[in-house]
Motif scaffolding. Structure first.
Motif, PDB file in Angstrom:
ATOM      1  N   UNK A  34       0.804  -1.212   0.000  1.00  0.00           N
ATOM      2  CA  UNK A  34       0.000   0.000   0.000  1.00  0.00           C
ATOM      3  C   UNK A  34       0.841   1.267   0.000  1.00  0.00           C
ATOM      4  N   UNK A  35       0.289   2.322  -0.609  1.00  0.00           N
ATOM      5  CA  UNK A  35       0.899   3.645  -0.554  1.00  0.00           C
ATOM      6  C   UNK A  35       0.059   4.603   0.284  1.00  0.00           C
ATOM      7  N   UNK A  36      -1.099   4.133   0.773  1.00  0.00           N
ATOM      8  CA  UNK A  36      -1.813   4.839   1.826  1.00  0.00           C
ATOM      9  C   UNK A  36      -1.760   3.964   3.077  1.00  0.00           C
ATOM     10  N   UNK A  37      -2.042   4.548   4.216  1.00  0.00           N
ATOM     11  CA  UNK A  37      -1.867   3.823   5.475  1.00  0.00           C
ATOM     12  C   UNK A  37      -3.182   3.182   5.881  1.00  0.00           C
ATOM     13  N   UNK A  38      -3.277   1.853   5.829  1.00  0.00           N
ATOM     14  CA  UNK A  38      -4.542   1.210   6.190  1.00  0.00           C
ATOM     15  C   UNK A  38      -4.878   1.394   7.664  1.00  0.00           C
ATOM     16  N   UNK A  39      -6.148   1.637   7.939  1.00  0.00           N
ATOM     17  CA  UNK A  39      -6.732   1.682   9.277  1.00  0.00           C
ATOM     18  C   UNK A  39      -6.262   2.864  10.129  1.00  0.00           C
ATOM     19  N   UNK A  40      -5.409   3.719   9.580  1.00  0.00           N
ATOM     20  CA  UNK A  40      -4.983   4.915  10.304  1.00  0.00           C
ATOM     21  C   UNK A  40      -5.335   6.194   9.551  1.00  0.00           C
ATOM     22  N   UNK A  41      -5.854   6.054   8.358  1.00  0.00           N
ATOM     23  CA  UNK A  41      -6.231   7.213   7.566  1.00  0.00           C
ATOM     24  C   UNK A  41      -7.470   6.881   6.752  1.00  0.00           C
ATOM     25  N   UNK A  42      -8.212   7.905   6.373  1.00  0.00           N
ATOM     26  CA  UNK A  42      -9.355   7.732   5.486  1.00  0.00           C
ATOM     27  C   UNK A  42      -8.970   7.964   4.031  1.00  0.00           C
ATOM     28  N   UNK A  43      -7.694   8.184   3.789  1.00  0.00           N
ATOM     29  CA  UNK A  43      -7.246   8.518   2.436  1.00  0.00           C
ATOM     30  C   UNK A  43      -7.259   7.298   1.524  1.00  0.00           C
ATOM     31  N   UNK A  44      -7.660   7.524   0.280  1.00  0.00           N
ATOM     32  CA  UNK A  44      -7.498   6.563  -0.801  1.00  0.00           C
ATOM     33  C   UNK A  44      -6.861   7.298  -1.975  1.00  0.00           C
ATOM     34  N   UNK A  46      -7.025   7.279  -6.182  1.00  0.00           N
ATOM     35  CA  UNK A  46      -7.642   6.805  -7.414  1.00  0.00           C
ATOM     36  C   UNK A  46      -6.947   7.504  -8.572  1.00  0.00           C
ATOM     37  N   UNK A  47      -6.092   6.780  -9.281  1.00  0.00           N
ATOM     38  CA  UNK A  47      -5.315   7.316 -10.393  1.00  0.00           C
ATOM     39  C   UNK A  47      -4.499   8.539  -9.979  1.00  0.00           C
ATOM     40  N   UNK A  48      -3.895   8.417  -8.799  1.00  0.00           N
ATOM     41  CA  UNK A  48      -3.056   9.488  -8.294  1.00  0.00           C
ATOM     42  C   UNK A  48      -3.808  10.613  -7.617  1.00  0.00           C
ATOM     43  N   UNK A  49      -5.129  10.577  -7.649  1.00  0.00           N
ATOM     44  CA  UNK A  49      -5.950  11.616  -7.045  1.00  0.00           C
ATOM     45  C   UNK A  49      -6.344  11.190  -5.640  1.00  0.00           C
ATOM     46  N   UNK A  50      -6.044  12.035  -4.664  1.00  0.00           N
ATOM     47  CA  UNK A  50      -6.364  11.714  -3.281  1.00  0.00           C
ATOM     48  C   UNK A  50      -7.860  11.869  -3.051  1.00  0.00           C
ATOM     49  N   UNK A  51      -8.466  10.830  -2.474  1.00  0.00           N
ATOM     50  CA  UNK A  51      -9.887  10.835  -2.142  1.00  0.00           C
ATOM     51  C   UNK A  51     -10.016  10.470  -0.670  1.00  0.00           C
ATOM     52  N   UNK A  52     -10.824  11.216   0.061  1.00  0.00           N
ATOM     53  CA  UNK A  52     -11.050  10.927   1.474  1.00  0.00           C
ATOM     54  C   UNK A  52     -12.344  10.125   1.602  1.00  0.00           C
ATOM     55  N   UNK A  53     -12.247   8.920   2.151  1.00  0.00           N
ATOM     56  CA  UNK A  53     -13.422   8.068   2.360  1.00  0.00           C
ATOM     57  C   UNK A  53     -14.157   8.549   3.603  1.00  0.00           C
ATOM     58  N   UNK A  54     -15.348   9.121   3.402  1.00  0.00           N
ATOM     59  CA  UNK A  54     -16.080   9.746   4.489  1.00  0.00           C
ATOM     60  C   UNK A  54     -16.921   8.732   5.268  1.00  0.00           C
ATOM     61  N   UNK A  55     -17.217   9.024   6.556  1.00  0.00           N
ATOM     62  CA  UNK A  55     -18.214   8.224   7.279  1.00  0.00           C
ATOM     63  C   UNK A  55     -19.573   8.318   6.594  1.00  0.00           C
ATOM     64  N   UNK A  86      -8.562  -2.913   1.622  1.00  0.00           N
ATOM     65  CA  UNK A  86      -7.706  -2.017   0.848  1.00  0.00           C
ATOM     66  C   UNK A  86      -6.880  -2.815  -0.155  1.00  0.00           C
ATOM     67  N   UNK A  87      -6.917  -2.398  -1.410  1.00  0.00           N
ATOM     68  CA  UNK A  87      -6.219  -3.104  -2.486  1.00  0.00           C
ATOM     69  C   UNK A  87      -5.352  -2.128  -3.266  1.00  0.00           C
TER      70      UNK A  87
END
Length: 282
Positions: A34-44, A46-55, A86-87
């Motif tokens: 992974x290049x984002x931190x699983x379970x410590x951030x809401x960041x994803x 998508x094609x280099x674009x940062x997306x925040x996974x909201x509640x 996370x994949x």
């Protein structure tokens, strides 16, 4: 970007032209690198674009709960359902879908977990661009099928790589796949009542021990009720033979009597002189 052609290098030619040299396509990164931190951030990504996974709001959260509940019991042995897995999809994409199904164990070709085969995304306020790009990237990575549960539209759709769009599924149709023990009604992914029916049918198909025990108890009770019904009919025939047409109150009492009471009345009939003596309280 994932769908871009491989880079091209022009080498000098004998007469000043250029000959195109292509690098071999890069291997996709491991699914769990992974290049984002699983379970410590809401960041994803998508094609280099940062997306925040909201509640979730209630519509999304409720739909997510239902989809998890319905899909889980349908998953065949040897496969594993997973929520928010996370994949690492490509060099520029590292994200999770709401629910995915993959083979259990370790992929011998990679030494890592298997890539998911089916992915489900619940869509309420989420950008359709994000959902579409997730579908495109996952299918290009090797995921077989990608489904979107479109909450506001009341639809379930499957991504078509050939058409480049989501195709709505017939709510009265069935969703069938080798990952499932049985086809499940599409409507069950949207409606609680239909979902509960499909859950029960999936558990029955899998031979769930508690479901089997319930069926056996029901069969035994049905057999006992059949025996009681036979006793009632026989007692009524004997009562009519002794006392003629029976009043409605007597019919009601016989119809509601348990096995012990029917036995007691049958014994009294041998010596009783009136109907009241047979059906009396003592």
């Amino acid at each position: 970007m994932k769908n871009s052609p491989p880079p091209v290098l022009l080498a000098p030619a004998a007469r000043g032209g250029g000959a195109a040299l292509r690098f071999p396509p890069a291997e996709p990164p491991p699914v769990d690198e992974h290049v984002v931190v699983p379970e410590l951030t809401r960041d994803e990504l998508i094609r280099g674009r940062k997306v925040v996974a909201q509640p979730a709001l209630e519509p999304h959260g409720d739909a997510h709960s239902l989809v998890n509940a319905v899909i889980g019991p349908h998953v065949r042995a040897g496969y594993r359902p997973s929520v928010d897995l996370l994949t690492r999809v490509s060099s520029g994409s590292n994200f999770a879908t709401d629910l995915s199904i993959r083979r259990e164990g370790t992929d011998p070709e990679t030494g890592r977990r298997y890539l998911e085969e089916l992915s489900f995304e619940i869509v309420n306020e989420q950008s359709m661009r994000d959902v579409r790009e997730k579908a495109e990237d996952l299918l290009a990575r090797g995921v077989r099928r990608f489904f979107a549960v479109l909450v506001k539209r009341g639809e379930v759709a499957e991504w078509s790589a050939a058409k480049g769009e989501f195709e709505p599924l017939d709510l009265d149709g069935a969703l069938d796949d080798p990952c499932f023990v049985r086809p499940l009604k599409v409507r069950a992914l949207l409606e609680m009542a239909a979902g509960e029916v499909e859950i029960a049918r999936a558990l029955e198909q899998k031979g769930n021990p508690e479901i089997e025990a319930i069926k056996q108890r029901a069969a035994r009770e049905g057999q006992r009720e059949g025996q009681r019904e036979g006793q009632r009919e026989m007692l009524l025939d004997l009562l009519r033979a002794r006392f003629g047409e029976l009043p409605a109150a007597a019919l009601v009492r016989v119809a509601s009597a348990n096995a012990e009471t029917l036995h007691a009345w049958a014994r009294r009939l041998l010596t009783a002189g009136t109907l009241d003596e047979v059906l009396g309280e003592s």
